[in-house]
Design a protein around this motif. Structure first.
Motif, PDB file in Angstrom:
ATOM      1  N   GLY A  51       0.774  -1.235   0.000  1.00  0.00           N
ATOM      2  CA  GLY A  51       0.000   0.000   0.000  1.00  0.00           C
ATOM      3  C   GLY A  51       0.803   1.283   0.000  1.00  0.00           C
ATOM      4  N   GLY A  52       2.122   1.194  -0.090  1.00  0.00           N
ATOM      5  CA  GLY A  52       2.951   2.399  -0.123  1.00  0.00           C
ATOM      6  C   GLY A  52       3.020   3.089   1.236  1.00  0.00           C
ATOM      7  N   GLN A  53       3.416   4.363   1.210  1.00  0.00           N
ATOM      8  CA  GLN A  53       3.588   5.139   2.449  1.00  0.00           C
ATOM      9  C   GLN A  53       2.278   5.254   3.242  1.00  0.00           C
ATOM     10  OE1 GLN A  53       6.370   6.379   3.846  1.00  0.00           O
ATOM     11  NE2 GLN A  53       7.646   5.572   2.189  1.00  0.00           N
ATOM     12  N   LYS A  54       1.163   5.260   2.520  1.00  0.00           N
ATOM     13  CA  LYS A  54      -0.144   5.377   3.173  1.00  0.00           C
ATOM     14  C   LYS A  54      -0.404   4.201   4.115  1.00  0.00           C
ATOM     15  CE  LYS A  54      -3.892   4.995   0.695  1.00  0.00           C
ATOM     16  NZ  LYS A  54      -4.955   5.243  -0.298  1.00  0.00           N
ATOM     17  N   ALA A  55       0.150   3.040   3.792  1.00  0.00           N
ATOM     18  CA  ALA A  55      -0.067   1.850   4.621  1.00  0.00           C
ATOM     19  C   ALA A  55       0.626   1.955   5.976  1.00  0.00           C
ATOM     20  CB  ALA A  55       0.432   0.606   3.879  1.00  0.00           C
ATOM     21  N   LEU A  56       1.611   2.854   6.096  1.00  0.00           N
ATOM     22  CA  LEU A  56       2.341   3.022   7.359  1.00  0.00           C
ATOM     23  C   LEU A  56       1.736   4.109   8.239  1.00  0.00           C
ATOM     24  CD1 LEU A  56       5.984   2.769   5.979  1.00  0.00           C
ATOM     25  CD2 LEU A  56       4.572   0.948   6.955  1.00  0.00           C
ATOM     26  N   ALA A  57       0.715   4.788   7.736  1.00  0.00           N
ATOM     27  CA  ALA A  57       0.072   5.872   8.486  1.00  0.00           C
ATOM     28  C   ALA A  57      -0.654   5.308   9.707  1.00  0.00           C
ATOM     29  CB  ALA A  57      -0.908   6.614   7.585  1.00  0.00           C
ATOM     30  N   PRO A  58      -0.839   6.133  10.730  1.00  0.00           N
ATOM     31  CA  PRO A  58      -1.531   5.643  11.936  1.00  0.00           C
ATOM     32  C   PRO A  58      -2.988   5.330  11.659  1.00  0.00           C
ATOM     33  CG  PRO A  58      -1.032   7.983  12.141  1.00  0.00           C
ATOM     34  CD  PRO A  58      -0.397   7.514  10.873  1.00  0.00           C
ATOM     35  N   LYS A  59      -3.498   4.365  12.381  1.00  0.00           N
ATOM     36  CA  LYS A  59      -4.898   3.962  12.265  1.00  0.00           C
ATOM     37  C   LYS A  59      -5.734   4.834  13.205  1.00  0.00           C
ATOM     38  CE  LYS A  59      -3.753   0.416   9.704  1.00  0.00           C
ATOM     39  NZ  LYS A  59      -2.521   0.898   9.138  1.00  0.00           N
ATOM     40  N   PRO A  60      -7.018   4.977  12.943  1.00  0.00           N
ATOM     41  CA  PRO A  60      -7.879   5.757  13.838  1.00  0.00           C
ATOM     42  C   PRO A  60      -7.879   5.178  15.252  1.00  0.00           C
ATOM     43  CG  PRO A  60      -9.033   5.217  11.810  1.00  0.00           C
ATOM     44  CD  PRO A  60      -7.739   4.449  11.801  1.00  0.00           C
ATOM     45  N   HIS A  61      -8.059   6.040  16.215  1.00  0.00           N
ATOM     46  CA  HIS A  61      -8.096   5.649  17.625  1.00  0.00           C
ATOM     47  C   HIS A  61      -9.296   4.740  17.861  1.00  0.00           C
ATOM     48  CE1 HIS A  61      -9.046   6.084  21.899  1.00  0.00           C
ATOM     49  NE2 HIS A  61      -7.760   6.301  22.061  1.00  0.00           N
ATOM     50  N   PRO A  62      -9.080   3.566  18.457  1.00  0.00           N
ATOM     51  CA  PRO A  62     -10.220   2.692  18.706  1.00  0.00           C
ATOM     52  C   PRO A  62     -11.032   3.207  19.900  1.00  0.00           C
ATOM     53  CG  PRO A  62      -8.240   1.709  19.588  1.00  0.00           C
ATOM     54  CD  PRO A  62      -7.824   2.962  18.879  1.00  0.00           C
ATOM     55  N   GLY A  63     -12.285   2.881  19.910  1.00  0.00           N
ATOM     56  CA  GLY A  63     -13.118   3.251  21.043  1.00  0.00           C
ATOM     57  C   GLY A  63     -13.805   4.590  20.851  1.00  0.00           C
ATOM     58  N   ARG A  64     -14.516   4.953  21.883  1.00  0.00           N
ATOM     59  CA  ARG A  64     -15.314   6.175  21.864  1.00  0.00           C
ATOM     60  C   ARG A  64     -14.419   7.412  21.922  1.00  0.00           C
ATOM     61  NH1 ARG A  64     -20.539   6.729  25.547  1.00  0.00           N
ATOM     62  NH2 ARG A  64     -21.387   8.571  24.568  1.00  0.00           N
ATOM     63  N   THR A  65     -14.811   8.448  21.217  1.00  0.00           N
ATOM     64  CA  THR A  65     -14.095   9.717  21.256  1.00  0.00           C
ATOM     65  C   THR A  65     -14.255  10.315  22.645  1.00  0.00           C
ATOM     66  OG1 THR A  65     -14.639  10.046  18.937  1.00  0.00           O
ATOM     67  CG2 THR A  65     -13.887  11.973  20.153  1.00  0.00           C
ATOM     68  N   PRO A  66     -13.182  10.820  23.253  1.00  0.00           N
ATOM     69  CA  PRO A  66     -13.314  11.407  24.596  1.00  0.00           C
ATOM     70  C   PRO A  66     -14.295  12.582  24.593  1.00  0.00           C
ATOM     71  CG  PRO A  66     -10.996  11.119  24.000  1.00  0.00           C
ATOM     72  CD  PRO A  66     -11.808  10.811  22.776  1.00  0.00           C
ATOM     73  N   PHE A  67     -14.988  12.766  25.716  1.00  0.00           N
ATOM     74  CA  PHE A  67     -15.974  13.845  25.832  1.00  0.00           C
ATOM     75  C   PHE A  67     -15.298  15.208  25.821  1.00  0.00           C
ATOM     76  CE2 PHE A  67     -18.560  10.503  28.058  1.00  0.00           C
ATOM     77  CZ  PHE A  67     -19.529  10.417  27.085  1.00  0.00           C
ATOM     78  N   LEU A  68     -14.110  15.301  26.431  1.00  0.00           N
ATOM     79  CA  LEU A  68     -13.395  16.571  26.519  1.00  0.00           C
ATOM     80  C   LEU A  68     -12.088  16.486  25.746  1.00  0.00           C
ATOM     81  CD1 LEU A  68     -13.773  17.302  30.354  1.00  0.00           C
ATOM     82  CD2 LEU A  68     -15.139  18.236  28.486  1.00  0.00           C
ATOM     83  N   THR A  69     -11.708  17.587  25.128  1.00  0.00           N
ATOM     84  CA  THR A  69     -10.409  17.639  24.464  1.00  0.00           C
ATOM     85  C   THR A  69      -9.327  17.753  25.538  1.00  0.00           C
ATOM     86  OG1 THR A  69     -10.376  20.048  24.322  1.00  0.00           O
ATOM     87  CG2 THR A  69     -11.430  18.852  22.490  1.00  0.00           C
ATOM     88  N   ALA A  70      -8.077  17.579  25.139  1.00  0.00           N
ATOM     89  CA  ALA A  70      -6.966  17.681  26.091  1.00  0.00           C
ATOM     90  C   ALA A  70      -6.916  19.082  26.705  1.00  0.00           C
ATOM     91  CB  ALA A  70      -5.652  17.349  25.396  1.00  0.00           C
ATOM     92  N   ASP A  71      -7.193  20.102  25.899  1.00  0.00           N
ATOM     93  CA  ASP A  71      -7.192  21.477  26.402  1.00  0.00           C
ATOM     94  C   ASP A  71      -8.316  21.689  27.421  1.00  0.00           C
ATOM     95  OD1 ASP A  71      -6.265  24.252  26.376  1.00  0.00           O
ATOM     96  OD2 ASP A  71      -8.185  24.684  25.382  1.00  0.00           O
ATOM     97  N   GLN A  72      -9.490  21.136  27.132  1.00  0.00           N
ATOM     98  CA  GLN A  72     -10.609  21.263  28.058  1.00  0.00           C
ATOM     99  C   GLN A  72     -10.308  20.548  29.377  1.00  0.00           C
ATOM    100  OE1 GLN A  72     -13.683  19.692  25.482  1.00  0.00           O
ATOM    101  NE2 GLN A  72     -14.520  21.740  25.099  1.00  0.00           N
ATOM    102  N   GLU A  73      -9.666  19.377  29.298  1.00  0.00           N
ATOM    103  CA  GLU A  73      -9.289  18.649  30.512  1.00  0.00           C
ATOM    104  C   GLU A  73      -8.355  19.493  31.368  1.00  0.00           C
ATOM    105  OE1 GLU A  73      -7.843  14.671  30.489  1.00  0.00           O
ATOM    106  OE2 GLU A  73      -9.372  13.988  29.077  1.00  0.00           O
ATOM    107  N   LYS A  74      -7.377  20.142  30.733  1.00  0.00           N
ATOM    108  CA  LYS A  74      -6.447  20.996  31.474  1.00  0.00           C
ATOM    109  C   LYS A  74      -7.189  22.131  32.158  1.00  0.00           C
ATOM    110  CE  LYS A  74      -2.398  20.126  28.621  1.00  0.00           C
ATOM    111  NZ  LYS A  74      -1.500  20.678  27.612  1.00  0.00           N
ATOM    112  N   ARG A  75      -8.165  22.708  31.473  1.00  0.00           N
ATOM    113  CA  ARG A  75      -8.933  23.804  32.071  1.00  0.00           C
ATOM    114  C   ARG A  75      -9.727  23.318  33.279  1.00  0.00           C
ATOM    115  NH1 ARG A  75     -12.277  27.046  27.809  1.00  0.00           N
ATOM    116  NH2 ARG A  75     -12.930  28.066  29.723  1.00  0.00           N
ATOM    117  N   VAL A  76     -10.348  22.132  33.160  1.00  0.00           N
ATOM    118  CA  VAL A  76     -11.129  21.584  34.280  1.00  0.00           C
ATOM    119  C   VAL A  76     -10.207  21.352  35.479  1.00  0.00           C
ATOM    120  CG1 VAL A  76     -12.444  19.581  35.086  1.00  0.00           C
ATOM    121  CG2 VAL A  76     -12.925  20.558  32.842  1.00  0.00           C
ATOM    122  N   LEU A  77      -9.057  20.746  35.249  1.00  0.00           N
ATOM    123  CA  LEU A  77      -8.130  20.481  36.346  1.00  0.00           C
ATOM    124  C   LEU A  77      -7.594  21.791  36.929  1.00  0.00           C
ATOM    125  CD1 LEU A  77      -6.289  17.377  34.865  1.00  0.00           C
ATOM    126  CD2 LEU A  77      -8.120  17.426  36.574  1.00  0.00           C
ATOM    127  N   GLY A  78      -7.483  22.819  36.110  1.00  0.00           N
ATOM    128  CA  GLY A  78      -7.081  24.138  36.597  1.00  0.00           C
ATOM    129  C   GLY A  78      -8.134  24.744  37.520  1.00  0.00           C
TER     130      GLY A  78
END
Length: 165
Positions: A51-78
């Motif tokens: 499949g060429g270079q495309k075959a080495l690309a990362p696969k989508p994250h398995p499982g449910r998408t997190p409810f909060l982004t990493a930035d939102q998590e930092k704000r909550v913890l702040g």
């Protein structure tokens, strides 16, 4: 089991493995260099060939998408480093219900307080309770008693504290 590292780091490792094999390194040498199994290098090389270079690309994250982004998590913890009264709550004690309410109003994401307790525990925030103190407590009166009355009482008891025999 997924290797440690970001998706970009793992992709770079796969690309490096394919590059080294194309430069003449053996699969065993590449595997030893990268700290992976020889067969894993073979899988990467075969995927690249198919499949060429495309075959080495990362696969989508398995499982449910997190409810909060990493930035939102930092704000909550702040927020948790601040007083709840600063955010409009009546007490100086954070509760999971208050945090859930704040997340809902700020980000539009609804968390159940029981799940939020688990979420906070995973991020090293455990339930805290303030020390119970009488409303009538008077630190000045206590200090004066310790300075004036306690030495007199201690002297009368022969130097024994109430717990000693």
């Amino acid at each position: 089991m997924r290797s440690k590292g970001t998706a970009a780091e793992l992709e770079a490792r796969r690309r490096l493995a394919v590059l080294r094999v194309s430069e003449g390194w053996t699969r065993a040498e590449v595997a030893a260099f990268l700290g992976v199994h020889r067969e894993t290098v073979g899988e990467w090389v075969r995927a690249h060939a198919a499949g060429g270079q495309k075959a080495l690309a990362p696969k989508p994250h398995p499982g449910r998408t997190p409810f909060l982004t990493a930035d939102q998590e930092k704000r909550v913890l702040g927020w948790l480093t601040e007083s709840p009264t600063k955010h409009g709550f009546r007490t100086d004690l954070w509760t999971a219900k208050q945090v859930a309410e704040l997340i809902r109003t700020k980000f539009g994401v609804a968390f159940h307080p029981n799940y939020l307790r688990e979420w906070l525990t995973k991020r090293n925030h455990t339930p805290q309770k303030p020390a119970r103190r009488a409303k009538q407590r008077n630190p000045e009166a206590i200090a004066a008693w310790l300075k004036q009355d306690w030495p007199r009482i201690k002297k009368r008891s022969g130097g024994r504290t109430p717990t000693s025999s």
